[in-house]
Design a protein around this motif. Structure first.
Motif, mmCIF file in Angstrom:
data_model
loop_
_atom_site.group_PDB
_atom_site.id
_atom_site.type_symbol
_atom_site.label_atom_id
_atom_site.label_comp_id
_atom_site.label_asym_id
_atom_site.label_seq_id
_atom_site.Cartn_x
_atom_site.Cartn_y
_atom_site.Cartn_z
ATOM 1 N N PRO A 49 49.597 69.749 49.708
ATOM 2 C CA PRO A 49 50.253 68.579 50.092
ATOM 3 C C PRO A 49 51.839 68.741 49.955
ATOM 4 O O PRO A 49 52.465 68.245 50.627
ATOM 5 C CB PRO A 49 49.745 67.276 49.052
ATOM 6 N N GLU A 50 52.148 69.589 49.031
ATOM 7 C CA GLU A 50 53.752 69.888 48.737
ATOM 8 C C GLU A 50 54.244 70.475 50.112
ATOM 9 O O GLU A 50 55.386 70.210 50.647
ATOM 10 C CB GLU A 50 54.101 70.400 47.460
ATOM 11 N N ARG A 51 53.230 71.408 50.553
ATOM 12 C CA ARG A 51 53.912 72.187 51.684
ATOM 13 C C ARG A 51 54.153 71.373 52.781
ATOM 14 O O ARG A 51 54.951 71.248 53.760
ATOM 15 C CB ARG A 51 53.220 73.445 51.852
ATOM 16 N N ALA A 52 52.821 70.578 52.862
ATOM 17 C CA ALA A 52 52.815 69.238 54.107
ATOM 18 C C ALA A 52 53.990 68.667 53.979
ATOM 19 O O ALA A 52 54.413 68.192 55.126
ATOM 20 C CB ALA A 52 51.488 68.872 54.151
ATOM 21 N N ALA A 77 54.050 61.995 52.406
ATOM 22 C CA ALA A 77 54.852 61.168 51.224
ATOM 23 C C ALA A 77 53.715 60.929 50.463
ATOM 24 O O ALA A 77 53.814 60.807 48.934
ATOM 25 C CB ALA A 77 55.711 60.243 51.579
ATOM 26 N N TYR A 78 52.703 60.051 50.855
ATOM 27 C CA TYR A 78 51.498 59.396 49.971
ATOM 28 C C TYR A 78 50.748 60.696 49.356
ATOM 29 O O TYR A 78 50.415 60.384 48.324
ATOM 30 C CB TYR A 78 50.562 58.762 51.339
ATOM 31 N N GLY A 79 50.480 61.627 50.134
ATOM 32 C CA GLY A 79 49.993 62.895 49.621
ATOM 33 C C GLY A 79 50.509 63.422 48.192
ATOM 34 O O GLY A 79 49.865 64.121 47.449
ATOM 35 N N VAL A 80 51.791 63.234 48.040
ATOM 36 C CA VAL A 80 52.559 63.835 46.771
ATOM 37 C C VAL A 80 52.899 62.557 45.955
ATOM 38 O O VAL A 80 53.775 62.763 45.206
ATOM 39 C CB VAL A 80 53.868 64.522 47.350
ATOM 40 N N SER A 84 56.960 54.693 47.547
ATOM 41 C CA SER A 84 57.959 53.890 48.112
ATOM 42 C C SER A 84 58.393 54.413 49.309
ATOM 43 O O SER A 84 58.496 53.684 50.338
ATOM 44 C CB SER A 84 59.091 53.806 47.016
ATOM 45 N N GLU A 85 58.696 55.666 49.331
ATOM 46 C CA GLU A 85 58.890 56.641 50.561
ATOM 47 C C GLU A 85 57.836 56.231 51.631
ATOM 48 O O GLU A 85 58.020 56.102 52.806
ATOM 49 C CB GLU A 85 59.289 58.053 50.058
ATOM 50 N N ALA A 86 56.432 56.644 51.528
ATOM 51 C CA ALA A 86 55.333 56.384 52.396
ATOM 52 C C ALA A 86 55.315 55.019 52.804
ATOM 53 O O ALA A 86 55.220 54.871 54.013
ATOM 54 C CB ALA A 86 54.199 56.693 51.358
ATOM 55 N N LEU A 87 55.508 54.033 52.243
ATOM 56 C CA LEU A 87 55.514 52.547 52.614
ATOM 57 C C LEU A 87 56.908 52.393 53.649
ATOM 58 O O LEU A 87 56.525 51.917 54.874
ATOM 59 C CB LEU A 87 55.780 51.762 51.443
ATOM 60 N N ILE A 105 46.410 51.414 54.062
ATOM 61 C CA ILE A 105 47.081 52.474 53.106
ATOM 62 C C ILE A 105 48.567 51.812 52.764
ATOM 63 O O ILE A 105 49.169 52.128 51.842
ATOM 64 C CB ILE A 105 47.427 53.688 54.151
ATOM 65 N N MET A 106 48.970 50.949 53.483
ATOM 66 C CA MET A 106 50.322 50.515 53.108
ATOM 67 C C MET A 106 50.143 49.405 52.069
ATOM 68 O O MET A 106 50.917 49.311 50.955
ATOM 69 C CB MET A 106 51.226 49.383 54.228
ATOM 70 N N ALA A 107 49.014 48.817 51.811
ATOM 71 C CA ALA A 107 48.507 48.085 50.879
ATOM 72 C C ALA A 107 48.337 48.896 49.671
ATOM 73 O O ALA A 107 48.749 48.426 48.576
ATOM 74 C CB ALA A 107 47.253 47.112 51.022
ATOM 75 N N ASP A 108 47.911 50.156 49.793
ATOM 76 C CA ASP A 108 47.631 51.175 48.804
ATOM 77 C C ASP A 108 48.951 51.321 48.223
ATOM 78 O O ASP A 108 48.987 51.953 46.962
ATOM 79 C CB ASP A 108 46.626 51.895 49.081
#
Length: 261
Positions: A49-52, A77-80, A84-87, A105-108
Protein backbone atom coordinates in the motif's frame (compact mmCIF):
# COMPACT_ATOMS: atom_id res chain seq x y z
CA UNK A 1 8.41 16.12 -11.02
CA UNK A 2 10.11 12.88 -9.95
CA UNK A 3 8.40 9.90 -11.55
CA UNK A 4 8.27 6.45 -10.00
CA UNK A 5 9.50 3.61 -12.21
CA UNK A 6 6.84 1.69 -14.11
CA UNK A 7 7.54 -1.65 -15.84
CA UNK A 8 7.56 -1.48 -19.64
CA UNK A 9 4.82 -4.09 -19.89
CA UNK A 10 2.39 -1.76 -18.10
CA UNK A 11 0.81 0.14 -20.99
CA UNK A 12 -2.17 1.82 -19.35
CA UNK A 13 -4.60 -0.11 -21.52
CA UNK A 14 -5.28 -2.32 -18.50
CA UNK A 15 -7.58 0.25 -16.87
CA UNK A 16 -11.35 -0.18 -17.06
CA UNK A 17 -13.22 1.23 -20.02
CA UNK A 18 -14.99 3.77 -17.80
CA UNK A 19 -11.61 5.09 -16.62
CA UNK A 20 -10.31 5.29 -20.17
CA UNK A 21 -13.35 7.37 -21.09
CA UNK A 22 -12.65 9.80 -18.26
CA UNK A 23 -9.02 10.10 -19.34
CA UNK A 24 -10.04 11.03 -22.88
CA UNK A 25 -10.39 14.62 -21.64
CA UNK A 26 -6.57 14.72 -21.34
CA UNK A 27 -3.93 14.94 -24.07
CA UNK A 28 -3.10 11.44 -25.29
CA UNK A 29 0.43 11.24 -23.87
CA UNK A 30 -0.70 12.56 -20.51
CA UNK A 31 -3.68 10.20 -20.46
CA UNK A 32 -1.36 7.24 -21.04
CA UNK A 33 0.97 8.39 -18.27
CA UNK A 34 -1.89 8.76 -15.82
CA UNK A 35 -3.36 5.39 -16.80
CA UNK A 36 -0.05 3.62 -16.23
CA UNK A 37 0.20 5.10 -12.74
CA UNK A 38 -3.37 4.02 -12.00
CA UNK A 39 -2.53 0.48 -13.10
CA UNK A 40 0.34 0.46 -10.62
CA UNK A 41 -1.99 1.63 -7.86
CA UNK A 42 -4.33 -1.26 -8.57
CA UNK A 43 -1.48 -3.78 -8.71
CA UNK A 44 0.10 -2.72 -5.43
CA UNK A 45 -2.82 -1.61 -3.30
CA UNK A 46 -3.35 -4.86 -1.39
CA UNK A 47 0.22 -6.07 -0.93
CA UNK A 48 2.31 -2.88 -0.98
CA UNK A 49 0.00 0.00 0.00
CA UNK A 50 2.82 2.48 0.63
CA UNK A 51 4.11 2.06 -2.92
CA UNK A 52 0.56 2.25 -4.27
CA UNK A 53 0.15 5.53 -2.42
CA UNK A 54 3.21 6.93 -4.18
CA UNK A 55 1.83 6.12 -7.64
CA UNK A 56 -1.55 7.55 -6.67
CA UNK A 57 0.06 10.82 -5.66
CA UNK A 58 1.83 10.96 -9.02
CA UNK A 59 -1.44 10.41 -10.88
CA UNK A 60 -3.08 13.08 -8.72
CA UNK A 61 -0.41 15.63 -9.56
CA UNK A 62 -0.89 14.88 -13.25
CA UNK A 63 -4.70 14.88 -13.41
CA UNK A 64 -6.44 16.11 -10.28
CA UNK A 65 -9.59 17.01 -12.20
CA UNK A 66 -10.36 13.43 -13.23
CA UNK A 67 -12.80 11.62 -10.96
CA UNK A 68 -11.18 8.21 -11.39
CA UNK A 69 -7.86 9.65 -10.30
CA UNK A 70 -9.36 11.21 -7.17
CA UNK A 71 -11.05 7.91 -6.35
CA UNK A 72 -7.79 5.95 -6.78
CA UNK A 73 -6.00 8.50 -4.61
CA UNK A 74 -8.68 8.02 -1.98
CA UNK A 75 -8.28 4.25 -1.91
CA UNK A 76 -4.50 4.58 -1.77
CA UNK A 77 -4.71 7.01 1.17
CA UNK A 78 -7.23 4.72 2.89
CA UNK A 79 -4.84 1.81 2.43
CA UNK A 80 -2.16 3.59 4.48
CA UNK A 81 -4.63 4.82 7.12
CA UNK A 82 -4.59 8.45 5.98
CA UNK A 83 -8.32 8.68 6.57
CA UNK A 84 -8.75 12.45 6.47
CA UNK A 85 -6.92 12.62 3.15
CA UNK A 86 -8.89 9.67 1.81
CA UNK A 87 -12.17 11.32 2.75
CA UNK A 88 -11.17 14.50 0.94
CA UNK A 89 -10.39 12.53 -2.23
CA UNK A 90 -13.57 10.46 -2.06
CA UNK A 91 -15.67 13.59 -1.61
CA UNK A 92 -14.00 15.15 -4.65
CA UNK A 93 -14.58 12.01 -6.71
CA UNK A 94 -18.23 11.95 -5.72
CA UNK A 95 -18.70 15.60 -6.69
CA UNK A 96 -17.13 14.92 -10.08
CA UNK A 97 -19.00 11.72 -10.91
CA UNK A 98 -22.25 12.02 -8.94
CA UNK A 99 -21.95 8.37 -7.93
CA UNK A 100 -22.92 7.14 -4.46
CA UNK A 101 -20.88 3.91 -4.49
CA UNK A 102 -18.20 5.51 -2.29
CA UNK A 103 -20.66 6.34 0.49
CA UNK A 104 -19.82 3.37 2.76
CA UNK A 105 -16.06 3.87 2.59
CA UNK A 106 -16.54 7.59 3.17
CA UNK A 107 -18.44 6.68 6.33
CA UNK A 108 -15.65 4.33 7.35
CA UNK A 109 -13.18 7.18 6.91
CA UNK A 110 -15.26 9.13 9.40
CA UNK A 111 -14.72 6.25 11.82
CA UNK A 112 -11.00 6.33 11.10
CA UNK A 113 -10.87 10.03 11.89
CA UNK A 114 -12.61 9.34 15.19
CA UNK A 115 -16.13 10.44 14.29
CA UNK A 116 -18.30 7.30 14.61
CA UNK A 117 -21.37 9.43 15.23
CA UNK A 118 -20.96 10.93 11.76
CA UNK A 119 -20.62 7.45 10.26
CA UNK A 120 -23.90 6.44 11.91
CA UNK A 121 -25.59 9.57 10.60
CA UNK A 122 -24.44 8.69 7.08
CA UNK A 123 -25.94 5.21 7.50
CA UNK A 124 -29.34 6.86 7.79
CA UNK A 125 -29.00 9.19 4.80
CA UNK A 126 -31.04 8.75 1.56
CA UNK A 127 -27.83 7.89 -0.35
CA UNK A 128 -27.85 4.45 1.28
CA UNK A 129 -31.06 3.55 -0.55
CA UNK A 130 -29.30 4.27 -3.85
CA UNK A 131 -26.57 1.73 -3.16
CA UNK A 132 -26.63 -1.72 -4.71
CA UNK A 133 -26.97 -4.72 -2.44
CA UNK A 134 -23.22 -5.06 -1.89
CA UNK A 135 -23.01 -1.39 -1.00
CA UNK A 136 -25.85 -1.68 1.50
CA UNK A 137 -24.16 -4.64 3.17
CA UNK A 138 -20.95 -2.63 3.35
CA UNK A 139 -22.83 0.25 4.92
CA UNK A 140 -24.29 -2.13 7.50
CA UNK A 141 -20.78 -3.34 8.37
CA UNK A 142 -19.56 0.22 8.79
CA UNK A 143 -22.55 1.14 10.96
CA UNK A 144 -21.98 -1.89 13.18
CA UNK A 145 -18.33 -0.91 13.53
CA UNK A 146 -19.37 2.59 14.51
CA UNK A 147 -21.65 1.15 17.19
CA UNK A 148 -18.71 -0.86 18.51
CA UNK A 149 -16.57 2.28 18.52
CA UNK A 150 -19.18 3.91 20.73
CA UNK A 151 -19.27 0.94 23.11
CA UNK A 152 -22.74 -0.11 21.94
CA UNK A 153 -22.06 -3.82 21.56
CA UNK A 154 -25.69 -4.99 21.64
CA UNK A 155 -26.69 -2.37 19.09
CA UNK A 156 -23.83 -3.49 16.82
CA UNK A 157 -25.14 -7.04 16.99
CA UNK A 158 -28.65 -5.95 16.04
CA UNK A 159 -27.32 -3.80 13.20
CA UNK A 160 -25.76 -6.84 11.54
CA UNK A 161 -28.92 -8.95 11.70
CA UNK A 162 -30.33 -8.85 8.19
CA UNK A 163 -31.67 -11.02 5.36
CA UNK A 164 -28.14 -11.14 3.93
CA UNK A 165 -26.83 -12.59 7.19
CA UNK A 166 -29.61 -15.18 7.35
CA UNK A 167 -29.16 -16.25 3.73
CA UNK A 168 -27.34 -19.49 2.95
CA UNK A 169 -26.26 -18.14 -0.45
CA UNK A 170 -22.60 -17.19 -0.82
CA UNK A 171 -21.81 -13.71 -2.10
CA UNK A 172 -18.55 -11.71 -2.11
CA UNK A 173 -19.57 -10.03 1.15
CA UNK A 174 -20.82 -13.16 2.95
CA UNK A 175 -17.62 -14.14 4.75
CA UNK A 176 -16.98 -10.64 6.07
CA UNK A 177 -20.58 -10.22 7.22
CA UNK A 178 -20.57 -13.53 9.09
CA UNK A 179 -17.17 -12.75 10.57
CA UNK A 180 -18.35 -9.36 11.82
CA UNK A 181 -21.40 -11.00 13.37
CA UNK A 182 -19.18 -13.56 15.12
CA UNK A 183 -17.05 -10.73 16.51
CA UNK A 184 -20.16 -8.92 17.70
CA UNK A 185 -21.35 -12.08 19.46
CA UNK A 186 -18.01 -12.37 21.22
CA UNK A 187 -18.28 -8.76 22.35
CA UNK A 188 -21.51 -9.55 24.22
CA UNK A 189 -20.17 -12.78 25.73
CA UNK A 190 -21.96 -15.30 23.50
CA UNK A 191 -18.89 -17.40 22.77
CA UNK A 192 -20.60 -20.62 21.62
CA UNK A 193 -22.64 -18.74 19.04
CA UNK A 194 -19.57 -16.78 18.00
CA UNK A 195 -17.71 -20.02 17.30
CA UNK A 196 -20.61 -21.17 15.12
CA UNK A 197 -20.51 -17.97 13.08
CA UNK A 198 -16.74 -17.99 12.71
CA UNK A 199 -17.16 -21.48 11.25
CA UNK A 200 -19.83 -20.17 8.88
CA UNK A 201 -17.54 -17.33 7.86
CA UNK A 202 -14.77 -19.82 7.13
CA UNK A 203 -17.11 -21.89 4.98
CA UNK A 204 -17.83 -18.83 2.84
CA UNK A 205 -14.25 -17.54 2.76
CA UNK A 206 -12.73 -19.24 -0.27
CA UNK A 207 -10.54 -16.21 -0.93
CA UNK A 208 -9.04 -15.97 2.55
CA UNK A 209 -10.36 -12.47 3.21
CA UNK A 210 -10.74 -13.10 6.96
CA UNK A 211 -8.75 -14.87 9.67
CA UNK A 212 -11.75 -16.95 10.71
CA UNK A 213 -9.66 -20.13 10.93
CA UNK A 214 -7.31 -18.47 13.41
CA UNK A 215 -10.20 -17.18 15.49
CA UNK A 216 -11.71 -20.66 15.61
CA UNK A 217 -8.40 -22.08 16.77
CA UNK A 218 -8.17 -19.46 19.51
CA UNK A 219 -11.65 -20.30 20.73
CA UNK A 220 -10.72 -23.99 20.76
CA UNK A 221 -7.62 -23.25 22.80
CA UNK A 222 -5.17 -24.14 20.04
CA UNK A 223 -1.95 -22.15 20.03
CA UNK A 224 0.13 -22.16 16.86
CA UNK A 225 3.91 -22.03 17.24
CA UNK A 226 6.18 -20.74 14.50
CA UNK A 227 8.81 -23.46 13.99
CA UNK A 228 11.29 -20.82 12.80
CA UNK A 229 10.88 -18.64 15.88
CA UNK A 230 13.78 -19.19 18.32
CA UNK A 231 11.56 -17.83 21.11
CA UNK A 232 9.37 -20.92 20.67
CA UNK A 233 12.19 -23.36 21.59
CA UNK A 234 11.95 -25.30 24.82
CA UNK A 235 8.47 -23.99 25.68
CA UNK A 236 7.72 -27.31 27.34
CA UNK A 237 11.03 -27.38 29.19
CA UNK A 238 12.21 -30.52 27.40
CA UNK A 239 15.77 -31.12 26.21
CA UNK A 240 16.23 -31.00 22.45
CA UNK A 241 18.98 -33.63 22.46
CA UNK A 242 18.66 -37.40 22.32
CA UNK A 243 19.19 -38.76 25.83
CA UNK A 244 21.54 -41.53 24.67
CA UNK A 245 23.56 -39.95 21.84
CA UNK A 246 23.39 -36.26 22.73
CA UNK A 247 22.40 -35.53 19.12
CA UNK A 248 20.15 -32.57 18.28
CA UNK A 249 16.80 -34.02 17.21
CA UNK A 250 14.80 -30.82 16.61
CA UNK A 251 15.45 -30.95 12.88
CA UNK A 252 13.74 -34.31 12.49
CA UNK A 253 10.29 -32.91 13.13
CA UNK A 254 10.98 -29.98 10.82
CA UNK A 255 11.90 -32.25 7.93
CA UNK A 256 8.93 -34.54 8.48
CA UNK A 257 6.64 -31.76 7.26
CA UNK A 258 4.57 -31.88 10.41
CA UNK A 259 4.07 -28.19 10.84
CA UNK A 260 0.88 -26.20 10.60
CA UNK A 261 1.49 -25.15 7.02
Amino acid sequence: MRRLPIPDDVTGDEVDRSVRQELMSLPKTLATDVARNLVMVAKLLDEEPERAYGYARTALRLASRVGAVREAAGFAAYGVAKYSEALTEFRAARRMTGSVHLWPIMADCERGIGRPERALAMAGEPEVQQLDRAGQVEMRLVAAGARQDLGQAEAALVTLQSPELASTAIHPWTARLRYAYAEALLAVGREDEAREWFAKALDADSGGTTDASDRLAQLDGIEFVDALDPEADDLDGSDDTDADTGADVTGAADESGEDRD
